[in-house]
Design a protein around this motif. Structure first.
Motif, PDB file in Angstrom:
ATOM      1  N   LEU A  63       0.827  -1.221   0.000  1.00  0.00           N
ATOM      2  CA  LEU A  63       0.000   0.000   0.000  1.00  0.00           C
ATOM      3  C   LEU A  63       0.856   1.264   0.000  1.00  0.00           C
ATOM      4  CD1 LEU A  63      -2.336  -1.183   2.892  1.00  0.00           C
ATOM      5  CD2 LEU A  63      -2.998  -1.034   0.488  1.00  0.00           C
ATOM      6  N   ARG A  64       0.225   2.402  -0.294  1.00  0.00           N
ATOM      7  CA  ARG A  64       0.880   3.702  -0.068  1.00  0.00           C
ATOM      8  C   ARG A  64       1.120   3.840   1.435  1.00  0.00           C
ATOM      9  NH1 ARG A  64      -0.168   8.436  -3.083  1.00  0.00           N
ATOM     10  NH2 ARG A  64       1.351   9.253  -1.601  1.00  0.00           N
ATOM     11  N   ASP A  65       2.272   4.368   1.819  1.00  0.00           N
ATOM     12  CA  ASP A  65       2.559   4.426   3.260  1.00  0.00           C
ATOM     13  C   ASP A  65       1.536   5.274   4.022  1.00  0.00           C
ATOM     14  OD1 ASP A  65       3.472   6.906   2.396  1.00  0.00           O
ATOM     15  OD2 ASP A  65       5.311   6.844   3.593  1.00  0.00           O
ATOM     16  N   ASP A  66       1.019   6.327   3.374  1.00  0.00           N
ATOM     17  CA  ASP A  66       0.044   7.212   4.028  1.00  0.00           C
ATOM     18  C   ASP A  66      -1.229   6.472   4.449  1.00  0.00           C
ATOM     19  OD1 ASP A  66       1.047  10.123   2.624  1.00  0.00           O
ATOM     20  OD2 ASP A  66       1.422   8.249   1.563  1.00  0.00           O
ATOM     21  N   ASP A  67      -1.557   5.403   3.732  1.00  0.00           N
ATOM     22  CA  ASP A  67      -2.816   4.696   3.995  1.00  0.00           C
ATOM     23  C   ASP A  67      -2.672   3.605   5.052  1.00  0.00           C
ATOM     24  OD1 ASP A  67      -3.972   6.238   2.023  1.00  0.00           O
ATOM     25  OD2 ASP A  67      -3.515   4.785   0.443  1.00  0.00           O
TER      26      ASP A  67
ATOM     27  N   GLU B 115       7.331   6.628  11.731  1.00  0.00           N
ATOM     28  CA  GLU B 115       6.668   7.343  12.833  1.00  0.00           C
ATOM     29  C   GLU B 115       6.113   8.680  12.357  1.00  0.00           C
ATOM     30  OE1 GLU B 115       8.879   6.639  16.927  1.00  0.00           O
ATOM     31  OE2 GLU B 115      10.301   6.823  15.268  1.00  0.00           O
ATOM     32  N   ASN B 116       6.811   9.310  11.401  1.00  0.00           N
ATOM     33  CA  ASN B 116       6.354  10.595  10.868  1.00  0.00           C
ATOM     34  C   ASN B 116       4.934  10.481  10.311  1.00  0.00           C
ATOM     35  OD1 ASN B 116       7.956   8.926   9.025  1.00  0.00           O
ATOM     36  ND2 ASN B 116       7.492  10.439   7.470  1.00  0.00           N
ATOM     37  N   VAL B 117       4.683   9.440   9.523  1.00  0.00           N
ATOM     38  CA  VAL B 117       3.350   9.237   8.944  1.00  0.00           C
ATOM     39  C   VAL B 117       2.359   8.853  10.050  1.00  0.00           C
ATOM     40  CG1 VAL B 117       1.980   7.749   7.428  1.00  0.00           C
ATOM     41  CG2 VAL B 117       4.182   8.628   6.643  1.00  0.00           C
TER      42      VAL B 117
ATOM     43  N   VAL C 292      14.312  14.825   6.385  1.00  0.00           N
ATOM     44  CA  VAL C 292      15.716  14.989   6.046  1.00  0.00           C
ATOM     45  C   VAL C 292      16.453  13.738   6.496  1.00  0.00           C
ATOM     46  CG1 VAL C 292      17.776  16.392   6.437  1.00  0.00           C
ATOM     47  CG2 VAL C 292      15.525  17.464   6.588  1.00  0.00           C
ATOM     48  N   SER C 293      17.372  13.237   5.676  1.00  0.00           N
ATOM     49  CA  SER C 293      18.287  12.236   6.232  1.00  0.00           C
ATOM     50  C   SER C 293      19.716  12.752   6.144  1.00  0.00           C
ATOM     51  CB  SER C 293      18.093  10.850   5.627  1.00  0.00           C
ATOM     52  OG  SER C 293      18.002  10.893   4.248  1.00  0.00           O
ATOM     53  N   SER C 294      20.253  12.938   4.932  1.00  0.00           N
ATOM     54  CA  SER C 294      21.629  13.450   4.863  1.00  0.00           C
ATOM     55  C   SER C 294      21.650  14.984   4.823  1.00  0.00           C
ATOM     56  CB  SER C 294      22.307  12.915   3.609  1.00  0.00           C
ATOM     57  OG  SER C 294      21.703  13.498   2.468  1.00  0.00           O
TER      58      SER C 294
HETATM   59  P1  ATP Z   1       4.151   6.429  -0.900  1.00  0.00           P
HETATM   60  O1  ATP Z   1       4.075   6.349  -2.376  1.00  0.00           O
HETATM   61  O2  ATP Z   1       4.101   5.064  -0.252  1.00  0.00           O
HETATM   62  O3  ATP Z   1       3.197   7.400  -0.280  1.00  0.00           O
HETATM   63  P2  ATP Z   1       6.180   8.368  -0.156  1.00  0.00           P
HETATM   64  O4  ATP Z   1       6.693   9.034  -1.376  1.00  0.00           O
HETATM   65  O5  ATP Z   1       5.190   9.058   0.706  1.00  0.00           O
HETATM   66  O6  ATP Z   1       5.632   6.928  -0.579  1.00  0.00           O
HETATM   67  P3  ATP Z   1       8.897   7.672   0.644  1.00  0.00           P
HETATM   68  O7  ATP Z   1       9.655   8.832   0.120  1.00  0.00           O
HETATM   69  O8  ATP Z   1       9.053   6.354  -0.032  1.00  0.00           O
HETATM   70  O9  ATP Z   1       7.339   7.994   0.832  1.00  0.00           O
HETATM   71  O10 ATP Z   1       9.282   7.537   2.178  1.00  0.00           O
HETATM   72  C1  ATP Z   1       8.668   6.602   3.008  1.00  0.00           C
HETATM   73  C2  ATP Z   1       9.141   6.806   4.417  1.00  0.00           C
HETATM   74  O11 ATP Z   1      10.539   6.563   4.500  1.00  0.00           O
HETATM   75  C3  ATP Z   1       8.974   8.192   4.999  1.00  0.00           C
HETATM   76  O12 ATP Z   1       7.656   8.446   5.435  1.00  0.00           O
HETATM   77  C4  ATP Z   1       9.965   8.154   6.145  1.00  0.00           C
HETATM   78  O13 ATP Z   1       9.388   7.503   7.266  1.00  0.00           O
HETATM   79  C5  ATP Z   1      11.082   7.274   5.605  1.00  0.00           C
HETATM   80  N1  ATP Z   1      12.311   8.025   5.203  1.00  0.00           N
HETATM   81  C6  ATP Z   1      13.545   7.712   5.576  1.00  0.00           C
HETATM   82  N2  ATP Z   1      14.460   8.586   5.103  1.00  0.00           N
HETATM   83  C7  ATP Z   1      13.801   9.490   4.399  1.00  0.00           C
HETATM   84  C8  ATP Z   1      14.194  10.654   3.638  1.00  0.00           C
HETATM   85  N3  ATP Z   1      15.447  11.057   3.562  1.00  0.00           N
HETATM   86  N4  ATP Z   1      13.249  11.334   3.009  1.00  0.00           N
HETATM   87  C9  ATP Z   1      11.970  10.921   3.056  1.00  0.00           C
HETATM   88  N5  ATP Z   1      11.551   9.844   3.772  1.00  0.00           N
HETATM   89  C10 ATP Z   1      12.440   9.129   4.454  1.00  0.00           C
END
Ligand code: ATP
Ligand code: MG
Length: 284
Positions: free
Chosen positions: A49-53, A70-72, A158-160
């Motif tokens: 699934l999409r992580d948001d869901d 945890e952010n989501v 942010v990660s890096s």
């Molecule tokens: P989806 O299509 O499932 O909604 P998305 O584009 O919302 O995907 P991703 O960018 O794949 O999400 O990130 C998923 C999760 O990975 C983030 O919600 C966060 O918890 C984690 N994450 C780890 N490092 C990072 C980063 N540098 N930037 C963004 N997300 C990160």
């Protein structure tokens, strides 16, 4: 009876989520169905699934458990329980402003326009610091908002920090430290509960092993006491005589965090031929 788990369909959590299942000995069927699959050797069904869901699906018991950042999770604020921190997907939700902006503290955000995909967490953060600001919710590419005049500041993951840097921004506050967590629906049938217990037992063994290394070294017998003191091991280190008189081989385990520090001290204490190898599973 199967335990239903929701994981991200594609994105930053996908690889580590699938790897965790694999390391737990759970094989996924390679089906054509991109929405769900099941395991051949563990009573589990996997939804992509999409992580948001994911928090909503777990709250609604469409899935029993899920893996999400945890952010989501905190942004969505659904009624689910966290059962385990998984140690991957580490990032932080941060406030960033233009690199040339003056910034001393949160007060500098007063009256500013802040672009984010995390309006709930940003509102909580601003309330906590008693700062009034305008939150602009956008659905992506947050980092370009200041450059195109849409906002004065952003709150983004942010990660890096390289994305911020490339967009002329600097990180000034951390709103949340985040990693992937395993969440569960509060109510679960007994059968699923039992499968979850098995799954958790495996996750903990895998996590423990990831943080631990197996170490083998040679030491002169007169240094053994000192070396053993540095290596507590699971119970205590294994000591075996070498073919060469006066020498022993010492085997033990080491925590990843203490690793370099202890290696240095072992060398100083006279250890030689130090080998460090990964551990696949660890049951205490
Ligand atoms: P989806 O299509 O499932 O909604 P998305 O584009 O919302 O995907 P991703 O960018 O794949 O999400 O990130 C998923 C999760 O990975 C983030 O919600 C966060 O918890 C984690 N994450 C780890 N490092 C990072 C980063 N540098 N930037 C963004 N997300 C990160
Ligand atoms: Mg998403």
């Amino acid at each position: 009876m199967r335990l239903k788990i929701a994981i991200q369909k594609s994105g930053r959590l996908y690889d580590d989520s699938v790897k965790l299942l694999k390391d737990c000995g759970i094989d996924l069927k390679n089906g054509v169905n991109k929405l769900k699959t099941e395991s051949d050797n563990f009573p589990m069904e996997i939804y992509f699934l999409r992580d948001d869901d994911i928090p909503q699906y777990v709250e609604d018991a469409v899935a029993d458990i899920g893996i999400v950042g945890e952010n989501v999770l905190y942004e969505k604020n659904k009624k689910v329980d966290i059962i385990e921190h998984l140690g991957f997907g580490k990032c932080r939700l941060s406030v960033a402003v233009g690199r040339s902006e003056q910034y001393t503290d949160c007060g500098d955000l007063r009256g500013k326009r802040i672009a984010t995909t995390y309006p709930v967490l940003v509102r909580q953060f601003l309330e906590k610091h008693k700062v009034d600001a305008d939150i602009h919710e956008i659905s992506g590419s947050v980092e370009i908002a200041p450059g195109i005049g849409l906002a004065d500041a952003i709150v983004d993951l942010v990660s890096s920090g390289s994305t911020l840097f490339m967009n002329g921004l600097k990180e000034v506050e951390t709103v949340l430290q985040s990693q992937a967590v395993l969440i569960r629906n509060g109510e679960m049938q007994e059968a699923q509960q039992q499968i979850l217990e098995k799954f958790l037992f495996r996750i903990r063994a895998v996590k423990k092993a990831r943080n631990t290394k197996y170490i083998l070294l040679n030491a002169p017998n007169e240094k053994l006491n000192e070396i053993i003191r540095l290596l507590p091991g699971m119970k205590s280190p294994t000591v075996l005589p070498l073919a060469e008189p006066g020498w022993s081989s010492v085997h033990s385990v080491l925590n990843e965090n203490d690793f370099w520090d202890i290696i240095e001290r072992l060398k100083e204490a006279g250890a030689q031929g130090i080998l460090v190898v990964p551990i696949e599973k660890m049951i205490l």
